[in-house]
Design an enzyme around this catalytic site. Structure first.
Site, PDB file in Angstrom:
ATOM      1  CG  HIS A   1      -2.058   0.938   1.096  1.00 30.03           C
ATOM      2  ND1 HIS A   1      -1.960   2.271   1.369  1.00 30.03           N
ATOM      3  CD2 HIS A   1      -3.312   0.712   0.662  1.00 30.03           C
ATOM      4  CE1 HIS A   1      -3.128   2.832   1.115  1.00 30.03           C
ATOM      5  NE2 HIS A   1      -3.960   1.912   0.679  1.00 30.03           N
TER       6      HIS A   1
ATOM      7  CG  ASP B   1      -9.255  -4.477  -2.565  1.00 32.18           C
ATOM      8  OD1 ASP B   1     -10.393  -4.658  -2.113  1.00 32.18           O
ATOM      9  OD2 ASP B   1      -8.895  -3.460  -3.159  1.00 32.18           O
TER      10      ASP B   1
END
Ligand code: ACO
Length: 398
Positions: free
Chosen positions: A278, A335
């Site tokens: 991320h 996700d």
């Protein structure tokens, strides 16, 4: 001293910052993230508290309006969304005419873009009442449009919204009809989808939200700005990652379930470990913790153990024990598990990112509205560092 006037007029220092990793383009009061500490708060409230005590609709209200709704405000909000859920007949005809083999995200972006044409009475970005109306219409109609697209692309008849049902329950009914026949499982699915939408509701200036702001900065209407956000979200490095995770797990299954061999391919940079890493979270993504528990609850209800979920668990365990990933601070993001849950609930893979879009919609709307009211807003217009040839003599003619 910094010459603020020169900076604002664009004649000051220019920085080269690919991906805008160190550039703030606005001030915002919506979402606070501390990536190093794994903290995410909407309007000051920790995501864990909201996940435990609030519904998606309460959080949508909070993100957009800045405060949690009272019971009366929440009821009014939910009633407005119920009333506005149907789409006009002409739009149903349009949705029916879109290619059935198109990706639902492409179809969704196209449909959202046309809302400004169907509802030109709420497309003026300078009119507060119109913005209010457009806010409700977007929130109310996006699930109806998404469900219509899902039914058509999967070869079944669309189902009309039911004004007696709550937001998430109604969405599931429009997607799948009357449910599984097991009321306890239906309640679990409704809670799961509500929580997944809530966890996606905003995430400050991610790629799609930044896109909504960039488009809105030219005074484009909210429908067109949100449609641009849908397109930005579709990319596999952003919202498309939940679909890509499932495809990756299927690829590993096709390799005989050899997780070690797949991780070697990742380390050789032949592919990426989708659902990992991320830009902001460098220790853990607080949303992924909430989701992992939910995945375990849902998959415990399956008749047979889910092979892909087992592969995901093994992949996570092995990657987290491998210095290649820990040194680069690569951890599961929101996700990594959401796709596994959606699949268990019966969603086809190509609908995963559509669900993300429905979750992210409150954030897009909140940012578009905040920017509109911010006196510091200017049209987004980054600079570049020109590295092409300097002046060249034009070739002699004749
Ligand atoms: N798998 C393997 N290696 C990775 C991954 C990954 N998922 N992500 C980053 N790396 C490596 C890079 O190869 C690079 O290694 P190097 O220093 O040896 O060259 C290093 O980690 C830094 O990577 P960047 O690409 O600079 O990280 P950035 O912050 O730009 O990218 C991103 C963030 C796009 C999320 C990236 O981690 C990625 O591609 N992840 C997979 C896709 C994904 O899951 N996206 C969803 C993000 S969350 C969301 O949108 C809801």
């Amino acid at each position: 001293a910094i010459d603020v006037k020169a900076l604002l007029s664009g004649t000051g220092m220019t920085t080269l910052d690919p991906g805008f990793g160190n550039t703030a383009s606005c001030r915002s009061e919506i979402t606070y993230i501390d990536g190093a500490a794994g903290i995410l708060r909407y309007r000051g409230y920790p995501i864990q508290d909201l996940a435990q005590h609030s519904s998606f609709l309460e959080v949508a209200y909070l993100v957009i309006r800045g405060a949690l709704p009272s019971a009366g405000e929440l009821k009014d909000f939910a009633d407005q969304l119920r009333t506005n859920a149907p789409v006009p007949d002409e739009m149903r005809t349009l949705l029916d005419a879109l290619p059935r083999n198109g990706h639902p995200m492409t179809l969704l972006a196209a449909a959202v873009n046309t809302l400004a044409a169907y509802y030109d009475d709420s497309a003026d970005p300078t009119d507060d009442d119109q913005v209010e109306t457009a806010t409700i219409r977007l929130l109310a109609k996006l699930p109806t449009i998404a469900a219509h697209i899902h039914r058509r692309t999967s070869g079944s008849e669309p189902i009309d919204p039911d004004p007696a049902r709550d937001y998430v329950e109604n969405f599931l009914a429009m997607l799948f009809g009357q449910g599984t026949g097991d009321t306890e499982l239906d309640a679990l699915y409704t809670r799961a989808l509500d929580l997944l939408l809530l966890l996606h509701a905003d995430h400050e200036l991610n790629c799609s939200t930044a896109t909504v702001r960039v488009v809105g900065s030219s005074d484009a209407d909210i429908y067109g700005s949100v449609s641009a956000g849908v397109n930005a979200l579709f990319g596999p490095l952003h919202g498309g990652a939940n679909q890509a995770v499932l495809e990756m797990l299927e690829e590993i299954r096709g390799m005989g379930g050899d997780v070690d061999a797949f991780l070697e391919k990742v380390k050789a940079k032949e592919t990426r470990l989708m659902g990992f890493g991320h830009r902001v979270y460098k220790n853990f993504d607080p949303r992924s913790r909430e989701i992992k528990g939910l995945a375990a609850d849902i998959l415990a209800r399956q008749e047979r153990p889910d092979e892909l979920f087992q592969l995901a668990l093994e992949l996570e365990r092995k990657a987290l024990a491998d210095p290649y990933f820990t040194e680069r601070k690569l951890y599961p993001n929101v996700d990594f598990y959401s796709g596994v849950i959606y699949r268990a609930m019966g969603f086809p893979t190509n609908m995963f990112t559509v669900l993300f879009a429905i979750g992210r919609l409150p954030g897009w709307i909140a940012h578009w509205r905040e920017q509109r009211k911010d006196p510091a807003t200017r049209i987004a217009r980054p600079r570049q560092l020109y590295v092409g040839p300097t002046e060249r003599p034009y070739p002699a003619q004749g």
